[in-house]
Scaffold this motif. Structure first.
Motif, PDB file in Angstrom:
ATOM      1  N   ASP A  95       0.814  -1.216   0.000  1.00 45.08           N
ATOM      2  CA  ASP A  95       0.000   0.000   0.000  1.00 45.08           C
ATOM      3  C   ASP A  95       0.851   1.271   0.000  1.00 45.08           C
ATOM      4  N   LEU A  96       2.129   1.114   0.198  1.00 43.80           N
ATOM      5  CA  LEU A  96       3.036   2.246   0.289  1.00 43.80           C
ATOM      6  C   LEU A  96       3.656   2.515  -1.078  1.00 43.80           C
ATOM      7  N   ALA A  97       3.515   3.727  -1.563  1.00 38.04           N
ATOM      8  CA  ALA A  97       4.151   4.109  -2.833  1.00 38.04           C
ATOM      9  C   ALA A  97       5.655   4.194  -2.622  1.00 38.04           C
ATOM     10  N   ASP A  98       6.395   3.983  -3.693  1.00 36.93           N
ATOM     11  CA  ASP A  98       7.859   3.988  -3.584  1.00 36.93           C
ATOM     12  C   ASP A  98       8.376   5.289  -2.977  1.00 36.93           C
ATOM     13  N   GLU A  99       7.818   6.405  -3.381  1.00 39.11           N
ATOM     14  CA  GLU A  99       8.243   7.703  -2.846  1.00 39.11           C
ATOM     15  C   GLU A  99       7.976   7.793  -1.341  1.00 39.11           C
ATOM     16  N   GLU A 100       6.885   7.186  -0.901  1.00 37.27           N
ATOM     17  CA  GLU A 100       6.510   7.223   0.521  1.00 37.27           C
ATOM     18  C   GLU A 100       7.393   6.322   1.380  1.00 37.27           C
ATOM     19  N   ARG A 101       8.166   5.481   0.759  1.00 37.98           N
ATOM     20  CA  ARG A 101       9.015   4.544   1.483  1.00 37.98           C
ATOM     21  C   ARG A 101      10.330   5.200   1.941  1.00 37.98           C
ATOM     22  N   ILE A 102      10.699   6.299   1.334  1.00 37.17           N
ATOM     23  CA  ILE A 102      12.012   6.897   1.603  1.00 37.17           C
ATOM     24  C   ILE A 102      12.161   7.368   3.049  1.00 37.17           C
ATOM     25  N   GLU A 103      11.235   8.172   3.528  1.00 39.97           N
ATOM     26  CA  GLU A 103      11.368   8.714   4.897  1.00 39.97           C
ATOM     27  C   GLU A 103      11.366   7.614   5.958  1.00 39.97           C
ATOM     28  N   PRO A 104      10.419   6.670   5.916  1.00 42.23           N
ATOM     29  CA  PRO A 104      10.493   5.594   6.909  1.00 42.23           C
ATOM     30  C   PRO A 104      11.794   4.793   6.805  1.00 42.23           C
ATOM     31  N   MET A 105      12.325   4.648   5.576  1.00 47.99           N
ATOM     32  CA  MET A 105      13.576   3.913   5.415  1.00 47.99           C
ATOM     33  C   MET A 105      14.731   4.691   6.035  1.00 47.99           C
ATOM     34  N   ARG A 106      14.707   6.016   5.904  1.00 46.00           N
ATOM     35  CA  ARG A 106      15.746   6.831   6.553  1.00 46.00           C
ATOM     36  C   ARG A 106      15.740   6.599   8.062  1.00 46.00           C
ATOM     37  N   ALA A 107      14.548   6.564   8.641  1.00 47.40           N
ATOM     38  CA  ALA A 107      14.436   6.354  10.091  1.00 47.40           C
ATOM     39  C   ALA A 107      14.960   4.971  10.472  1.00 47.40           C
ATOM     40  N   LEU A 108      14.598   3.967   9.689  1.00 46.62           N
ATOM     41  CA  LEU A 108      15.091   2.614   9.963  1.00 46.62           C
ATOM     42  C   LEU A 108      16.598   2.522   9.752  1.00 46.62           C
ATOM     43  N   ALA A 109      17.106   3.217   8.753  1.00 47.23           N
ATOM     44  CA  ALA A 109      18.540   3.183   8.481  1.00 47.23           C
ATOM     45  C   ALA A 109      19.330   3.733   9.663  1.00 47.23           C
ATOM     46  N   ASP A 110      18.766   4.725  10.348  1.00 46.95           N
ATOM     47  CA  ASP A 110      19.438   5.276  11.530  1.00 46.95           C
ATOM     48  C   ASP A 110      19.598   4.238  12.639  1.00 46.95           C
ATOM     49  N   GLU A 111      18.755   3.200  12.611  1.00 47.94           N
ATOM     50  CA  GLU A 111      18.798   2.159  13.642  1.00 47.94           C
ATOM     51  C   GLU A 111      19.495   0.885  13.173  1.00 47.94           C
ATOM     52  N   ALA A 112      19.981   0.868  11.942  1.00 52.86           N
ATOM     53  CA  ALA A 112      20.590  -0.344  11.375  1.00 52.86           C
ATOM     54  C   ALA A 112      21.815  -0.752  12.183  1.00 52.86           C
ATOM     55  N   PRO A 113      22.068  -2.059  12.271  1.00 46.54           N
ATOM     56  CA  PRO A 113      23.200  -2.541  13.060  1.00 46.54           C
ATOM     57  C   PRO A 113      24.565  -2.248  12.428  1.00 46.54           C
ATOM     58  N   HIS A 114      24.586  -1.830  11.161  1.00 49.31           N
ATOM     59  CA  HIS A 114      25.854  -1.517  10.497  1.00 49.31           C
ATOM     60  C   HIS A 114      25.593  -0.449   9.431  1.00 49.31           C
ATOM     61  N   PRO A 115      26.505   0.510   9.274  1.00 48.17           N
ATOM     62  CA  PRO A 115      26.299   1.570   8.288  1.00 48.17           C
ATOM     63  C   PRO A 115      26.163   1.054   6.844  1.00 48.17           C
ATOM     64  N   ALA A 116      26.821  -0.046   6.530  1.00 48.49           N
ATOM     65  CA  ALA A 116      26.715  -0.598   5.176  1.00 48.49           C
ATOM     66  C   ALA A 116      25.299  -1.080   4.896  1.00 48.49           C
ATOM     67  N   LEU A 117      24.682  -1.703   5.884  1.00 47.44           N
ATOM     68  CA  LEU A 117      23.302  -2.167   5.726  1.00 47.44           C
ATOM     69  C   LEU A 117      22.352  -0.990   5.576  1.00 47.44           C
ATOM     70  N   ALA A 118      22.575   0.039   6.372  1.00 50.21           N
ATOM     71  CA  ALA A 118      21.734   1.232   6.298  1.00 50.21           C
ATOM     72  C   ALA A 118      21.827   1.869   4.913  1.00 50.21           C
ATOM     73  N   ALA A 148      20.488   7.291  -5.021  1.00 49.81           N
ATOM     74  CA  ALA A 148      20.762   5.863  -4.890  1.00 49.81           C
ATOM     75  C   ALA A 148      22.237   5.583  -5.149  1.00 49.81           C
ATOM     76  N   ASP A 149      22.802   6.222  -6.160  1.00 46.43           N
ATOM     77  CA  ASP A 149      24.214   6.041  -6.482  1.00 46.43           C
ATOM     78  C   ASP A 149      25.091   6.386  -5.280  1.00 46.43           C
ATOM     79  N   VAL A 150      24.809   7.506  -4.648  1.00 44.96           N
ATOM     80  CA  VAL A 150      25.586   7.937  -3.480  1.00 44.96           C
ATOM     81  C   VAL A 150      25.447   6.919  -2.343  1.00 44.96           C
ATOM     82  N   ALA A 151      24.235   6.467  -2.089  1.00 35.31           N
ATOM     83  CA  ALA A 151      24.001   5.511  -1.004  1.00 35.31           C
ATOM     84  C   ALA A 151      24.680   4.175  -1.301  1.00 35.31           C
TER      85      ALA A 151
END
Length: 151
Positions: free
Chosen positions: A9-32, A49-52
């Motif tokens: 139900d989540l559009a791709d554009e809507e996934r970015i902000e929640p992913m940023r929040a989850l990335a802040d909690e990732a167990p390793h920076p590479a995974l984030a 995406a290229d930068v990430a």
């Protein structure tokens, strides 16, 4: 993160902000960086995406999670192709790590990059050679036809 990717139900554009929040909690920076790169990629933000993806590589994704690293090679190369950096995409896909989690996908994306590079015969050969091992028969014939495309 898996739940976020699975939310249809989540559009791709809507996934970015929640992913940023989850990335802040990732167990390793590479995974984030890998997951955030995927979110940008899915939403059509290739430059971000290229930068990430580059950050994930620099942070050691290949050592942290080889399966994700194999997926990222495909995703990053596809992003580079979409950015018009076809030669970089070709080099990345040719050096792609072999991992069972991606099967023949690197070859499929290599074929796409070769096509984008204006090399359709080589692209078709790579695609045929990726499929050939899965055929129940006709291996010699298919191998010969594929080889003849670039002979």
């Amino acid at each position: 993160m898996a739940d976020l990717w699975a939310d249809a139900d989540l559009a791709d554009e809507e996934r970015i902000e929640p992913m940023r929040a989850l990335a802040d909690e990732a167990p390793h920076p590479a995974l984030a960086a890998f997951e955030l790169g995927g979110a940008y990629d899915s939403a059509g933000h290739e430059a971000e995406a290229d930068v990430a993806y580059a950050s994930a590589t620099a942070a050691g994704l290949a050592e942290v999670d080889p399966a994700r690293a194999a997926r990222m090679t495909i995703q990053h190369a596809s992003t580079l192709r979409n950015l018009g950096r076809v030669d970089e995409a070709l080099a990345m896909l040719r050096a792609a790590p072999h991992h069972e989690s991606v099967g023949a996908a690197p070859a499929v994306f290599l074929a796409l990059a070769l096509h984008s590079a204006g090399r359709p015969d080589e692209a078709l050969r790579v695609a045929i050679e990726a499929i050939e091992p899965t055929l129940p028969r006709y291996h010699r014939s298919v191998q010969a036809y594929a080889a003849a495309l670039t002979a």
